[in-house]
Design a protein around this motif. Structure first.
Motif, PDB file in Angstrom:
ATOM      1  N   LEU A  79       0.809  -1.223   0.007  1.00  0.00           N
ATOM      2  CA  LEU A  79      -0.036  -0.083   0.033  1.00  0.00           C
ATOM      3  C   LEU A  79       0.987   1.230  -0.061  1.00  0.00           C
ATOM      4  O   LEU A  79       0.546   2.205  -0.710  1.00  0.00           O
ATOM      5  CB  LEU A  79      -0.967   0.063   1.100  1.00  0.00           C
ATOM      6  CG  LEU A  79      -2.214  -0.972   1.160  1.00  0.00           C
ATOM      7  CD1 LEU A  79      -2.698  -0.985   2.844  1.00  0.00           C
ATOM      8  CD2 LEU A  79      -2.985  -0.773   0.076  1.00  0.00           C
ATOM      9  N   LYS A  84      -1.139   4.384  -1.606  1.00  0.00           N
ATOM     10  CA  LYS A  84      -2.656   4.303  -1.054  1.00  0.00           C
ATOM     11  C   LYS A  84      -2.570   4.610   0.367  1.00  0.00           C
ATOM     12  O   LYS A  84      -2.577   3.712   1.356  1.00  0.00           O
ATOM     13  CB  LYS A  84      -3.126   2.935  -1.491  1.00  0.00           C
ATOM     14  CG  LYS A  84      -2.968   2.532  -2.928  1.00  0.00           C
ATOM     15  CD  LYS A  84      -4.062   1.621  -3.407  1.00  0.00           C
ATOM     16  CE  LYS A  84      -3.987   1.707  -4.680  1.00  0.00           C
ATOM     17  NZ  LYS A  84      -5.067   1.059  -5.600  1.00  0.00           N
ATOM     18  N   GLU A  86      -4.771   6.228   2.331  1.00  0.00           N
ATOM     19  CA  GLU A  86      -5.937   5.991   3.186  1.00  0.00           C
ATOM     20  C   GLU A  86      -5.970   4.617   3.682  1.00  0.00           C
ATOM     21  O   GLU A  86      -6.331   4.273   4.827  1.00  0.00           O
ATOM     22  CB  GLU A  86      -7.122   6.597   2.414  1.00  0.00           C
ATOM     23  CG  GLU A  86      -7.449   7.838   2.518  1.00  0.00           C
ATOM     24  CD  GLU A  86      -8.612   8.353   1.889  1.00  0.00           C
ATOM     25  OE1 GLU A  86      -9.506   7.765   1.653  1.00  0.00           O
ATOM     26  OE2 GLU A  86      -8.508   9.692   1.452  1.00  0.00           O
ATOM     27  N   LEU A  87      -5.963   3.801   2.642  1.00  0.00           N
ATOM     28  CA  LEU A  87      -6.151   2.253   2.953  1.00  0.00           C
ATOM     29  C   LEU A  87      -4.812   1.799   3.968  1.00  0.00           C
ATOM     30  O   LEU A  87      -5.071   1.125   4.797  1.00  0.00           O
ATOM     31  CB  LEU A  87      -5.683   1.566   1.683  1.00  0.00           C
ATOM     32  CG  LEU A  87      -7.093   1.497   0.894  1.00  0.00           C
ATOM     33  CD1 LEU A  87      -6.923   0.576  -0.662  1.00  0.00           C
ATOM     34  CD2 LEU A  87      -8.347   0.952   1.359  1.00  0.00           C
ATOM     35  N   VAL A  90      -6.058   2.711   7.334  1.00  0.00           N
ATOM     36  CA  VAL A  90      -7.032   1.561   7.730  1.00  0.00           C
ATOM     37  C   VAL A  90      -6.203   0.457   8.603  1.00  0.00           C
ATOM     38  O   VAL A  90      -6.546  -0.022   9.477  1.00  0.00           O
ATOM     39  CB  VAL A  90      -7.829   1.374   6.592  1.00  0.00           C
ATOM     40  CG1 VAL A  90      -8.862   0.285   7.047  1.00  0.00           C
ATOM     41  CG2 VAL A  90      -8.786   2.594   6.260  1.00  0.00           C
ATOM     42  N   SER A  91      -5.271  -0.163   7.765  1.00  0.00           N
ATOM     43  CA  SER A  91      -4.555  -1.322   8.145  1.00  0.00           C
ATOM     44  C   SER A  91      -3.860  -1.455   9.210  1.00  0.00           C
ATOM     45  O   SER A  91      -3.750  -2.060  10.017  1.00  0.00           O
ATOM     46  CB  SER A  91      -3.864  -1.787   6.705  1.00  0.00           C
ATOM     47  OG  SER A  91      -2.904  -2.718   7.363  1.00  0.00           O
TER      48      SER A  91
END
Ligand code: G1P
Length: 291
Positions: A79, A84, A86-87, A90-91
């Motif tokens: 990611l 990425k 934003e992801l 999240v992770s």
């Protein structure tokens, strides 16, 4: 005893037979409600209420849960490389959510047994129990509402909700009178696990959120195996009631049984409708389907 509630126990050793075939390999706690495993809703609720330590009682085949709350180097690195952000957030957030311990329940021998498995890690403190199947949408986290009641009354607190008709037989059912000064509070005098409709002592079903005093451990150790050949938490709390005050608390919020196929469908619709990124689109879609 006025210690603070700092720990939440999540019994997650069950086989999830109500959700077969999806749960043949995937732990039921990992089934996605919109885009999050159902257990993550419970963990987020606990953390929002100020819980510092989470204990998962797991069993064979539940490894995906441990991986979910751990760091995933490959995923995070990929990611990051692809930008990425934003992801990646999240992770990473999931793996840094809380201090988590795992205790293995070798055989699913009932909810009381699952709670007893946490005894060594908890010691002499009050603690919360959260059943991950019960997903609760509430303005204030349900377990936080109950922690407040515990702080005031210093007795065990069981979440309850009114269930009309024969469906009450699927629950532990509370006996007791409503408190004169607080209509959400019940002074518990007894409880029965999954009674016949005609024998249910009230319409107050016990829902999967509990604040328990550590006295429960000694009692569970000597409580026999009850309904269905399992060590029932309800039987343990009933015995605790002979020694200490126990309260029922009608929480504010809406509960979904996400461990059940129909309950999961209901939760999916309601949670999806609330999502800002596609709630409106989903509402229009539902209207077009039922039109
Ligand atoms: C458990 C408890 C029961 C409670 C219910 C709430 O039952 O034993 O007292 O009412 O959770 O979800 P289960 O649904 O695991 O059979």
């Amino acid at each position: 005893m006025s210690k603070r509630v700092r720990t939440a126990v999540f019994p997650a050793g069950g086989l999830g037979t109500r959700f077969l075939p999806a749960t043949k390999v995937i732990p039921k706690e990992m089934l996605a409600l919109v885009d999050k495993p159902i257990i993550q809703y419970g963990v987020e609720e606990a953390i929002a209420a100020g819980i510092e330590h989470i204990i998962f009682i797991t069993g064979r085949g539940k490894g995906a849960m441990e991986d979910h709350f751990d760091i995933s180097y490959e995923l995070d690195a990929t990611l990051e490389r692809k930008g990425k952000r934003e992801l990646l957030e999240v992770s990473r957030k999931i793996s840094s959510m809380a201090r988590i311990s795992y205790v293995r329940q070798k055989e699913p021998m009932g909810l009381g047994h699952a709670v007893l498995c946490a005894k060594q890690l908890i010691g002499d403190e009050p603690f919360a129990v959260i059943l991950p199947d019960d997903v609760i949408d509430a303005p204030t986290p349900c377990i936080g509402q109950m922690m407040k009641v515990y702080d005031e009354l210093e007795g065990s607190v069981l979440a309850t909700m009114t269930i009309e008709g024969p469906a009450i037989s699927a629950y532990g059912v509370l006996a007791g009178a409503q408190d004169a000064s607080n209509p959400r509070l019940y002074n518990c005098t007894g409880m029965v696990e999954k009674p016949k409709f005609e024998e249910a002592p009230s319409k107050q079903a016990i829902i999967g959120r509990y604040i328990l005093t550590p006295g429960i451990f000694a009692i569970l150790e000597k409580t026999g195996f009850g309904a269905g050949g399992e060590l029932q938490l309800t039987d343990g709390i009933l015995a605790l009631l002979r020694e200490e005050k126990v309260y029922g608390y009608t929480f504010e919020g809406k509960r979904f049984d996400a461990g059940d196929k129909f309950g999961m469908l209901q939760a999916t619709v309601e949670f999806a409708l609330k999502r800002p990124e596609f709630g409106e689109r989903f509402r229009a879609f539902l209207q077009s389907v039922i039109a």
